[in-house]
Scaffold this motif. Structure first.
Motif, PDB file in Angstrom:
ATOM      1  N   LEU A  38     -32.263  42.708   2.822  1.00  0.00           N
ATOM      2  CA  LEU A  38     -32.672  42.790   1.424  1.00  0.00           C
ATOM      3  C   LEU A  38     -32.163  41.568   0.670  1.00  0.00           C
ATOM      4  O   LEU A  38     -30.991  41.225   0.748  1.00  0.00           O
ATOM      5  N   GLN A  63     -32.200  37.834  -9.295  1.00  0.00           N
ATOM      6  CA  GLN A  63     -32.122  38.241 -10.696  1.00  0.00           C
ATOM      7  C   GLN A  63     -32.120  37.013 -11.588  1.00  0.00           C
ATOM      8  O   GLN A  63     -31.670  35.933 -11.200  1.00  0.00           O
ATOM      9  N   THR A 109     -37.860  42.211   0.852  1.00  0.00           N
ATOM     10  CA  THR A 109     -37.364  42.899   2.055  1.00  0.00           C
ATOM     11  C   THR A 109     -37.935  42.233   3.295  1.00  0.00           C
ATOM     12  O   THR A 109     -39.146  41.987   3.375  1.00  0.00           O
ATOM     13  N   GLU A 148     -32.103  40.207  -3.195  1.00  0.00           N
ATOM     14  CA  GLU A 148     -32.336  40.562  -4.591  1.00  0.00           C
ATOM     15  C   GLU A 148     -32.121  39.326  -5.468  1.00  0.00           C
ATOM     16  O   GLU A 148     -31.039  38.738  -5.473  1.00  0.00           O
ATOM     17  N   THR A 170     -37.126  41.736  -5.829  1.00  0.00           N
ATOM     18  CA  THR A 170     -36.573  42.338  -4.610  1.00  0.00           C
ATOM     19  C   THR A 170     -37.491  42.014  -3.443  1.00  0.00           C
ATOM     20  O   THR A 170     -38.677  42.355  -3.455  1.00  0.00           O
TER      21      THR A 170
END
Length: 928
Positions: A418, A422, A481, A420, A479
């Motif tokens: 994963l 931001q 994956t 992430e 996000t």
């Protein structure tokens, strides 16, 4: 066959189903009653109306090469994918349904059971229909005083041929984010009015109403307007259809344009409100501000508006709509970066294109009322509340973190990573890389997702047959994956990193992060197999079972396991043959070397225990057995080399024949016979199996002079095939010695025309044979008692006189030698003589060499010696034998036996009257 209490059942969503073109649809499928791992695999196919018998493969959870060409691109781009709801249930997603997707869908689950039992697939029909739903509302900008009523109309229609229902909902939106929209009032598919939570009380008192006017018009009425009603209003229509399982499904949704509503407060004659489509921006975005003026009879009044940033004037619009920029903004306006205009007497708009950091701050709009245009004295002035606008630099707040939900896995397991991101205000591209254990570089590219969503794989990961079809998905705006379905070995461990790059106005900002993963090989995790059997000796026709117990430091329900059974016959040959292999999908492949096992072997599996049960054991099953276990990486087809393999200890199985019950009469007896007559020797079976067959061999123990071994006369096997011994194989002997089965348990040896040379002890050896599944088997044997055959001459016996002295002579090889046999004394003129010469060699067997019959005929039992044997003067009673050209093999003991014969009367048979045996002559040969 596997051991199970139930049978596999595959269930698919009941059809026929109707869905609209262009919509995102799902089909569910689940399996129950299965054996094997908790996570089952699924394969989806379609049978098109144009070719209802032809299967077209769409997508699989186990085989990336499964889709046919017409679906490959859509599957690769995630336009079609399978969502695993749980281990034994999935959803098939088609994100944008096409007309060509209509047909009969089949959900198939590959077998993981010990045997095939139950259903492995199920089908449902899907029809694609046109999307005919329409929803529209004329966009307006409305201003109403507090307490007044506003009415809005929404036109909704459909022309679907199937029976469907409509629902119509109204929503109120303050701000730019649609997820914050509040439900005002809904007419459900069941024709029930349902208010939103914020409007429930006003609905109960009748202030919020919805009326249907005609077939397609839905009118919303909100009375007693409040300041909180200010904002945007829109209508949403949904079309619903009832599926065969009784549930209702929305097959289409449509939204209308939006109407802006300003509510003027009754407390003031002049109200000012400022709104922004979005107040949190990044450099380069567009800012749009709306200033709404609330005033009674606003059309006949005159307003002047000022736009302010942090209290400093930006621009002003006079009552006639003339725009005047402040100096520092005028140049930007000429470049098209700013725009301000009067939309109406109550609505004013300021737009800043490509905002920068200097546009940060609090914005107000100030409205002044004047009596006439051009008047510089305001009657009243009102300032709006401030709206804070935040402009963030591109990449300034970019942050990134990398994590994994699979930090420690076994080879064959999936890796889930994963990333992430931001703080990004513009689209980002993401790149994944891998650094194997104990490697310092270079890093290996795994996959890349560009800003527009385009995917590409690194060269090492492009072959879907090795690690499966990699999935790189964007779950939300920030996000990402990465899923590697099947890890190969320890080399897939190490460090995985994610690099995100934000792009804007030709510039880029990058952030990186990484996480560690450990992949363990199955080969190093203690795979061990132990083979055992409760019995080592099994009776013919009985069953035996072998148990192969497998152990390792991982759970076998989660990995594909192949089990092979090996066999080496007895006596050992040093080589094991493959009996059968059982593969993870339940397929059994039998070896060609031992085909008889296939029809009588039963294979079962329970947890980590594999069993081979062999029914109706026979001699060919006797030997040593082993089991071999191969473990494959999880989630992969059993191709190439297994991840780990082991072979068990050897277990020997001995197959014993049924116990023989054979008993043969062992009493000693004797038989006397007069010369020239026939006689029979009896062999009697006392006890034996009822379904046995017998082989009988007759033997003769000759009388002295020496301790001679038994001579085999003849043998009759269990198929009644007759075979004579070497000493009784001449035609003359065969014609005199015969075998006869008198009854089921009595056998005779018949001797015709017996003579003194037949004297000795006779016995039989009986073998008991039994037919068992694959052939004849000897269970045992028994030997009878001896029967002595004695020759007794008839009438008054007269003594013949032969020389009884024993001699020893020596002869050189190649010379002639004479052996003496001379009758002494007178004999009757009416008698005839017969004589037989015997020889006993080193083997101890006594063999007749030559016989002179009473009628003068000469017989040679061993015809090969006829040319070398010569009698001197038989008619004169001299039966001396000359052996010509002596050979080394002629050494041994020689003697003769003479009989006297007399005719009983004219025309009658001749009968022996007297007999005598000579002494023994020991012949020794020497080389020439």
């Amino acid at each position: 066959a596997g051991l199970s209490t139930g049978q596999r059942v595959v269930t698919v969503q009941k059809g026929p189903l109707y869905r609209t073109a262009g919509s995102h649809i799902t089909l569910w499928c689940k399996v129950s009653g299965y054996q094997g791992p908790a996570e089952q695999n699924f394969q989806w196919s379609i049978y098109l109306p144009s070719a209802p018998e032809r299967e077209v493969q769409i997508v699989s959870t186990i085989d990336p090469s499964f889709p046919y060409a017409i679906y490959t691109k859509r599957v690769h781009n995630q336009g079609i994918y399978v969502e695993r709801v749980q281990g034994d249930a999935v959803l098939l997603h088609i994100t944008e349904l096409q007309d060509r997707d209509a047909g009969e869908y089949e959900c198939h689950t590959p077998n993981t059971d010990g045997r095939y039992f139950g259903s492995y697939s199920a089908k449902t029909n899907l029809s694609v229909i046109a999307d005919t739903l329409s929803a529209s509302m004329v966009p307006q900008v409305l201003t109403h005083a507090e307490g007044e009523t506003v009415e809005l109309t929404c036109e909704v229609s459909k022309s679907t041929t199937q029976h469907t229902h409509l629902s119509v909902s109204w929503y109120h939106l303050q701000g730019a984010e649609e997820r914050h929209a509040k439900e005002v009032l809904t007419l459900s598919k069941d024709f029930v009015l349902r208010p939103g939570p914020s409007y429930a009380q006003r609905f109960l008192v009748g202030d919020v109403r919805l009326n249907k006017v005609g077939n397609t018009t839905y009118k919303l009425s909100i009375g007693g307007l409040e300041p909180s009603d200010q904002g945007q209003l829109y209508c949403e229509a949904a079309e619903w259809i009832e599926d065969p399982d009784g549930t209702w499904k929305d097959i289409s949704r449509k939204q209308t344009g939006r109407t802006s509503l300003a509510v003027m407060s009754q407390g003031r004659d002049l109200s000012v409100d400022i709104t922004a489509a979005e107040n949190s921006l990044s450099e380069g975005d567009t800012l749009q501000l709306n200033c709404m003026v609330g005033a009674q009879k606003s059309r006949s009044r005159h307003f002047q508006l000022l736009w302010l940033l942090n209290g400093v004037e930006v621009a002003r619009v006079d009552p006639l709509g003339v725009l005047i920029w402040e100096d520092e903004y005028e140049e930007r306006a000429k470049l098209g970066q700013l725009q301000a205009f009067k939309h109406s007497n109550t609505v004013y708009v300021l737009t800043i294109y490509k905002v920068g950091l200097k546009d940060n701050g609090t914005y107000h709009c100030s409205v002044s009322e004047v009596k006439t245009p051009g008047d510089f004295h305001s009657i009243q002035t009102n300032l709006s509340s401030g709206i804070q606008v935040n402009v963030k630099p591109i990449g300034y707040h970019l942050r990134l973190s990398v994590s994994t939900s699979t930090p420690e896995v076994m080879a064959g397991d999936a890796l889930i990573l994963l990333c992430e991101v931001q703080g990004a205000t513009s689209p980002v591209s993401v790149q994944w890389w891998h650094l194997p254990p104990q490697h310092s570089g270079p890093r290996v590219l795994v996959a890349t997702m560009e800003q527009d969503g385009t995917l590409s794989l690194g060269s090492t990961y492009q072959d879907g047959r090795t690690r499966g079809s990699l999935r790189l998905e964007k779950a939300s705006s920030g996000t990402f994956t990465l899923v590697i379905p099947n890890t190969l070995d320890e080399g897939d461990g190490g460090r995985y990193g994610c690099k995100a790059t934000e792009w804007s106005q030709g510039q880029s900002w990058t952030e990186e992060g990484e996480t560690a993963v450990t992949v363990s090989s199955m080969a190093g995790l203690g795979l061990h197999a132990t083979l055992r059997s409760r019995i080592a000796t099994v009776g013919y026709g009985q069953s035996f079972e072998l148990v192969c117990q497998v152990s390792a430091s991982y759970t076998f329900e989660e990995v594909p396991v192949s089990v092979g059974w090996l066999f080496q016959s007895s006596p050992p040959t040093g080589h094991y043959h493959e009996l059968v292999w059982v593969f993870p999908n339940g397929t059994m492949v039998w070896g060609a070397a031992q085909p008889h096992f296939q029809g009588k072997a039963q294979l079962t599996k329970a947890a980590t225990s594999f069993r081979l049960r062999v029914h109706n054991a026979m001699a060919a099953d006797e030997g040593t057995y082993q089991c071999e276990v191969e473990v494959w990486r999880r989630n992969t087809l059993p191709l190439g080399q297994p991840a780990a393999t082991t072979r068990s200890n050897a277990v020997g199985i001995k197959v014993v024949l049924p116990e023989s019950k054979l008993q043969v009469a062992t009493e000693e007896s004797s038989v006397e016979i007069a010369g020239g007559g026939d006689t029979a020797i009896e062999c009697r079976i006392v006890l034996a199996q009822s379904n046995s067959q017998f082989a009988v061999t007759w033997y003769l123990l000759p009388p002295p002079p020496a301790d001679a071994p038994s001579l085999q006369i003849l043998r009759v096997d269990y198929n009644s095939i007759l075979e004579y011994g070497a000493e009784f194989s001449s035609p003359a002997q065969k014609s005199r010695f015969l075998s006869q089965r008198v009854s089921s348990n009595v056998f005779w040896l018949r001797i015709l025309s017996a003579n003194p040379g037949d004297e000795g002890r006779y016995y039989c050896v009986v073998e008991e044979w039994l037919w068992l599944a694959d052939g004849w088997y000897k269970l045992g044997e028994g030997t009878s008692g001896r029967t002595r055959l004695e020759f007794k001459l008839p009438g008054e016996q007269r003594e013949l006189q032969l020389e009884k002295t024993n001699h020893s002579i020596s002869a050189r090889e190649g010379e002639d030698v004479t052996l003496h046999c001379l009758l002494q004394g007178a004999r009757l003129l009416t008698t005839h003589l017969s004589a037989t010469w015997f020889w006993q060699g080193e083997s101890g067997h006594i063999r007749p060499l030559l016989t002179v019959c009473h009628d003068g005929a000469i017989e040679y039992p061993r015809e090969s010696l006829a040319g070398r044997l010569h009698l001197r003067r038989p008619t004169a009673g001299d039966f001396s034998l000359t052996l010509r050209s002596v050979e080394e093999g002629d050494a041994g003991v020689y003697y003769c036996q003479v009989q006297e014969w007399q005719q009983q009367s004219e025309g009658k048979d001749w009968a022996p009257q007297a007999s005598a045996r000579s002494g023994y002559t020991q012949l020794t040969t020497t080389p020439p």
